[in-house]
Write an enzyme that holds these catalytic residues in place. Structure first.
Site, PDB file in Angstrom:
ATOM      1  N   ASP A  36       0.855  -1.183   0.000  1.00 39.68           N
ATOM      2  CA  ASP A  36       0.000   0.000   0.000  1.00 39.68           C
ATOM      3  C   ASP A  36       0.889   1.231   0.000  1.00 39.68           C
ATOM      4  O   ASP A  36       2.030   1.177   0.480  1.00 39.68           O
ATOM      5  CB  ASP A  36      -0.919   0.010   1.234  1.00 39.68           C
ATOM      6  CG  ASP A  36      -2.129   0.918   1.062  1.00 39.68           C
ATOM      7  OD1 ASP A  36      -3.228   0.399   0.784  1.00 39.68           O
ATOM      8  OD2 ASP A  36      -1.975   2.153   1.191  1.00 39.68           O
ATOM      9  N   TYR A 147     -13.750   7.861 -14.471  1.00 42.18           N
ATOM     10  CA  TYR A 147     -13.658   6.547 -13.839  1.00 42.18           C
ATOM     11  C   TYR A 147     -14.098   5.451 -14.809  1.00 42.18           C
ATOM     12  O   TYR A 147     -13.384   4.462 -15.017  1.00 42.18           O
ATOM     13  CB  TYR A 147     -14.523   6.519 -12.584  1.00 42.18           C
ATOM     14  CG  TYR A 147     -14.488   5.208 -11.829  1.00 42.18           C
ATOM     15  CD1 TYR A 147     -13.362   4.841 -11.094  1.00 42.18           C
ATOM     16  CD2 TYR A 147     -15.577   4.338 -11.843  1.00 42.18           C
ATOM     17  CE1 TYR A 147     -13.330   3.647 -10.387  1.00 42.18           C
ATOM     18  CE2 TYR A 147     -15.545   3.139 -11.142  1.00 42.18           C
ATOM     19  CZ  TYR A 147     -14.423   2.797 -10.415  1.00 42.18           C
ATOM     20  OH  TYR A 147     -14.385   1.604  -9.724  1.00 42.18           O
ATOM     21  N   ASP A 181     -19.108  -1.449   0.054  1.00 40.99           N
ATOM     22  CA  ASP A 181     -18.971  -0.641   1.268  1.00 40.99           C
ATOM     23  C   ASP A 181     -17.511  -0.670   1.719  1.00 40.99           C
ATOM     24  O   ASP A 181     -17.066  -1.599   2.388  1.00 40.99           O
ATOM     25  CB  ASP A 181     -19.875  -1.197   2.368  1.00 40.99           C
ATOM     26  CG  ASP A 181     -20.063  -0.220   3.522  1.00 40.99           C
ATOM     27  OD1 ASP A 181     -19.305   0.775   3.589  1.00 40.99           O
ATOM     28  OD2 ASP A 181     -20.958  -0.444   4.355  1.00 40.99           O
ATOM     29  N   THR A 182     -16.769   0.341   1.320  1.00 41.47           N
ATOM     30  CA  THR A 182     -15.343   0.452   1.626  1.00 41.47           C
ATOM     31  C   THR A 182     -15.063   1.836   2.214  1.00 41.47           C
ATOM     32  O   THR A 182     -15.897   2.747   2.106  1.00 41.47           O
ATOM     33  CB  THR A 182     -14.497   0.289   0.350  1.00 41.47           C
ATOM     34  OG1 THR A 182     -14.829   1.363  -0.552  1.00 41.47           O
ATOM     35  CG2 THR A 182     -14.767  -1.053  -0.325  1.00 41.47           C
TER      36      THR A 182
END
Length: 245
Positions: A36, A147, A181-182
């Site tokens: 990350d 996007y 759902d993040t």
């Protein structure tokens, strides 16, 4: 264990789908390298090797590819969502959407592919999973111009890799989730003029009447990186809660 002895690199593994997938892959026996950009987000991933990686940095990509050696699997999860129509988006946001969602993915695939070809020569198969979206060439959504265009490019890149290396044992597939759902989604909801209505709107476009959970998506990542999917390549696989019924 379906992934015993497989070495798999995951990007954006600090939270959301990336983190859930890294944990699910490790639970199936894989040696996972969870990366990350924000190293602090990688805390708590017990038993999983971690590394800081900014996928927009070509030098960092070269270094991580050299460090990890030949891979059996790669999950390109890093990405960004921009809100807006064609008239809303500016060049800077458009360029960043493609830089992170497409170019960084291409560079990482390119960097690890020689090692993956080596592994496929030994084991018969190696697998790449690229994060796309139902908002792509699959379906158009309002206010998702940059996007959707970038995720459509991900599907094109995926099919190109699959076609070029299918005879060498490399499989490459694109994962196309519905609304999940993040922390990323929660951030966009919180930034809306009316967060309560924004959440209702996201749920309303899901026929199952709820947002996906990261635990709904991670099993597909495991499947695509396992030998169970050895006859699946070049596909854009939907986990969308029925949006495309």
């Amino acid at each position: 264990m379906r992934l015993k002895d497989k070495v798999i690199l995951v990007t954006a593994a600090g939270q959301g789908i990336g983190r859930a997938s890294a944990q699910a892959l490790a639970a199936e026996g894989a040696k996972v390298i969870a990366t990350d950009r924000d190293g602090a987000l990688l805390a708590g991933l017990g038993g999983i090797e971690t590394a800081v990686l900014d996928v927009t940095d070509p030098q960092a990509i070269a270094e991580i590819a050299a460090k990890v050696g030949p891979l059996d699997g790669l999950f390109n999860c890093a990405g960004v969502v921009h809100n807006g129509t064609l008239l809303d988006i500016d060049d800077r946001d458009w360029d960043f959407a493609f830089a992170l969602n497409v170019t960084a993915m291409m560079r990482l695939c390119r960097a690890v592919l020689p090692g993956m070809l080596q592994r496929a020569g030994q084991t018969g198969t190696a697998s790449i999973v690229n994060m796309a979206s139902m908002a792509s060439s699959v379906k158009g959504f309002q206010n998702r111009c940059a996007y959707g265009a970038s995720k459509a490019a991900v599907i094109g890149l995926t099919k190109a890799i699959a076609a070029d290396y299918v005879k060498a044992g490399i499989r490459c597939n694109a994962l196309c989730p519905g609304t999940v759902d993040t922390p990323s989604l929660r951030g966009r909801i919180a930034a809306a003029a009316d967060p309560v209505q924004a959440e209702k709107d996201f749920i309303a476009r899901q026929p199952m009447g709820r947002l996906a959970l990261v635990e709904d998506i991670a099993p597909m990542v495991v499947y695509l990186l396992s030998d169970e999917s050895r006859f699946v390549s070049g596909q854009a696989l939907l986990v969308d809660g029925g949006v495309m019924i």
